[in-house]
Enzyme design. Structure first.
Site, PDB file in Angstrom:
ATOM      1  N   ASP A  13      13.984  22.668  -3.410  1.00  0.00           N
ATOM      2  CA  ASP A  13      14.438  22.375  -4.808  1.00  0.00           C
ATOM      3  C   ASP A  13      14.442  23.479  -5.640  1.00  0.00           C
ATOM      4  OD1 ASP A  13      14.408  19.502  -4.139  1.00  0.00           O
ATOM      5  OD2 ASP A  13      12.386  19.502  -4.349  1.00  0.00           O
ATOM      6  N   HIS A  41      20.812  18.732  -3.455  1.00  0.00           N
ATOM      7  CA  HIS A  41      21.373  19.978  -4.018  1.00  0.00           C
ATOM      8  C   HIS A  41      21.959  19.679  -5.210  1.00  0.00           C
ATOM      9  CE1 HIS A  41      20.862  22.559  -0.015  1.00  0.00           C
ATOM     10  NE2 HIS A  41      19.874  22.181  -0.734  1.00  0.00           N
TER      11      HIS A  41
END
Ligand code: IMP
Length: 421
Positions: A13, A41
């Site tokens: 992340d 994403h």
């Protein structure tokens, strides 16, 4: 020619999607080389805000060939849902290709991911529940079914019949109903109709792109601390997100990779269980979560937040051979009176500067140095000189500790909120 790998330098992340999206504006090809729809994403550009799970982040440039590589695991149902969302937003999917060697995530993989997690009782990994671990386990056990098998119905029946018998024994052990072979084959047939035309041998495409001197991006998922071999095992994913995973997972030789950009947040986050030495349990942690909107893009779980961990980044810098660093979400730190950087771990009275094995990693205490914060907003900065002096000092120290030059700094989610060094 540049062959560039974009890898996560923390726990995942980090904002790889936005860096890939930026670089893909000029790239000829983007390849996802590992992982599956456990990825989240987030990409914000002139077309909207998108959360990509398996589709490569190069999809917004219609001229970029996007390849879901052989090292990935693919759930056609979630892939189709993601494709439908993109198509609804007017995104051209004509250049999306899937490797015939990528493994299928089948319905029993997702079932078993959940059942196995529950059976772990108090020592859960905190997986995304997407069937990633069970699919990779089958791949290693040579019991996997691959995307290419969808194109050969007879061969598929043979492969599935053998594997399903075993899976049904395991499901029975958990008190679950068996899955019927004919149902799975009918589902596979529907998938063949929907995505069969995109399933190809991707190697010639990749080879021609590399030999032809094209710009190729290799898009990693997750980060070094969740790497199967070098993360905090067993609190890891079931593949290799580090640059070492690129060659097998995309289909190119190590000597082809010219640049490796490590992406890291200006602080640290993690979802799922396992040691995270610089985690904050105070109001600063809550502030980072709130201001940074730190909730998992795939599962929606609140992310654990903490100070920037330079030890973890050094681990990643070495393992990935980082040639550059991209620091994201600097703006989230705006307004904090002071900042801390974890520069070492205290273990049994000694200070170490390496990531120890997991049981020891769970016992370490972070050693911090303190840096002054800045009270001005950074979101409008477009050049290094626009940043407050304290922010430049903080970033310079981060780069110095990593031993890697800073190449990108992001100060917001929009495409243009990026400082290119
Ligand atoms: P799995 O990949 O679903 O098996 O989960 C293994 C570990 O990786 C868990 O700690 C997950 O929370 C974490 N994880 C998986 N995918 C992501 C991601 O995209 N971002 C952050 N953490 C992830």
């Amino acid at each position: 020619m540049t062959i560039t790998a974009i890898v996560g330098a923390q726990w995942g992340d980090e904002g790889k999607g936005r860096i890939v999206d930026y670089l893909a504006q000029r790239a000829d090809m983007v390849i996802r080389f590992q992982g599956g729809d456990n990825a989240g994403h987030t990409v914000v550009n002139d077309r909207g805000t998108f959360r990509l799970h398996i589709v490569p982040s190069g999809i917004f440039n219609p001229a970029t060939r996007c390849i879901v590589g052989p090292g990935t695991v693919v759930n056609p149902d979630t892939l189709l849902a993601e494709m439908a969302e993109l198509a609804a937003a007017g995104i051209d999917l004509g250049n999306l290709w899937l490797s015939e060697r990528a493994h299928l995530i089948l319905p029993y993989h997702r079932l078993l991911d959940g059942l196995e997690e529950s059976a772990r009782g108090g020592s859960q990994i905190g997986t995304t529940g997407r069937g990633i671990g069970p699919a990779y386990a089958d791949k290693s056990a040579r019991a996997g079914v691959r995307l290419g098998d969808l194109l050969r119905p007879e061969y598929l029946r043979e492969r599935l019949a053998g594997t399903l018998a075993q899976k049904n024994l395991t499901l029975a052990h958990f008190g679950r109903q068996p899955l019927a072979l004919d149902d799975l084959l009918a589902q596979a047939e529907a998938w063949r109709h929907a995505i069969g035309g995109r399933i190809i041998d991707t190697l010639p495409l990749v080879r021609d792109a590399v030999r032809g001197g094209q710009d190729v991006l290799l898009e990693g998922q997750l980060g070094v601390m969740r790497d199967l071999d070098w993360g905090t095992y067993p609190f890891v994913t079931s593949s290799n997100p580090i640059a070492g995973g690129v060659c097998a997972g995309a289909g190119l030789p190590p000597s082809a990779v010219g640049r490796v950009v490590g992406v890291a947040k200006a602080y640290c986050t993690a979802v799922g269980a396992g040691p995270f030495p610089s985690e904050l349990h105070d109001e600063v942690g809550v502030r980072l979560r709130t201001v940074g909107q730190e909730y998992g893009a795939t599962t929606g779980r609140p992310r654990r937040c903490g100070w920037y961990d330079a030890v973890a980044i050094s681990h990643g810098a070495w393992l990935n051979g980082l040639t550059g660093l991209a620091i994201t979400k600097l703006d989230v730190l705006d307004g904090l009176a002071e900042l801390k950087i974890c520069t070492g771990y205290r273990l049994d009275g000694q200070i170490i500067d390496r990531v120890p094995d997991t049981p020891d990693m769970a016992r370490v205490e972070p050693v911090y140095e303190t840096w002054p914060g800045w009270q001005t907003a950074t979101r409008d900065a477009r050049a290094w000189a626009d940043l407050p002096e304290a922010a430049r000092a903080y970033l310079s120290r981060i780069a110095e500790l990593a031993g890697v030059p800073l190449q990108y700094v992001s100060v917001g989610p929009e495409r243009e909120q990026l400082i290119v060094m």
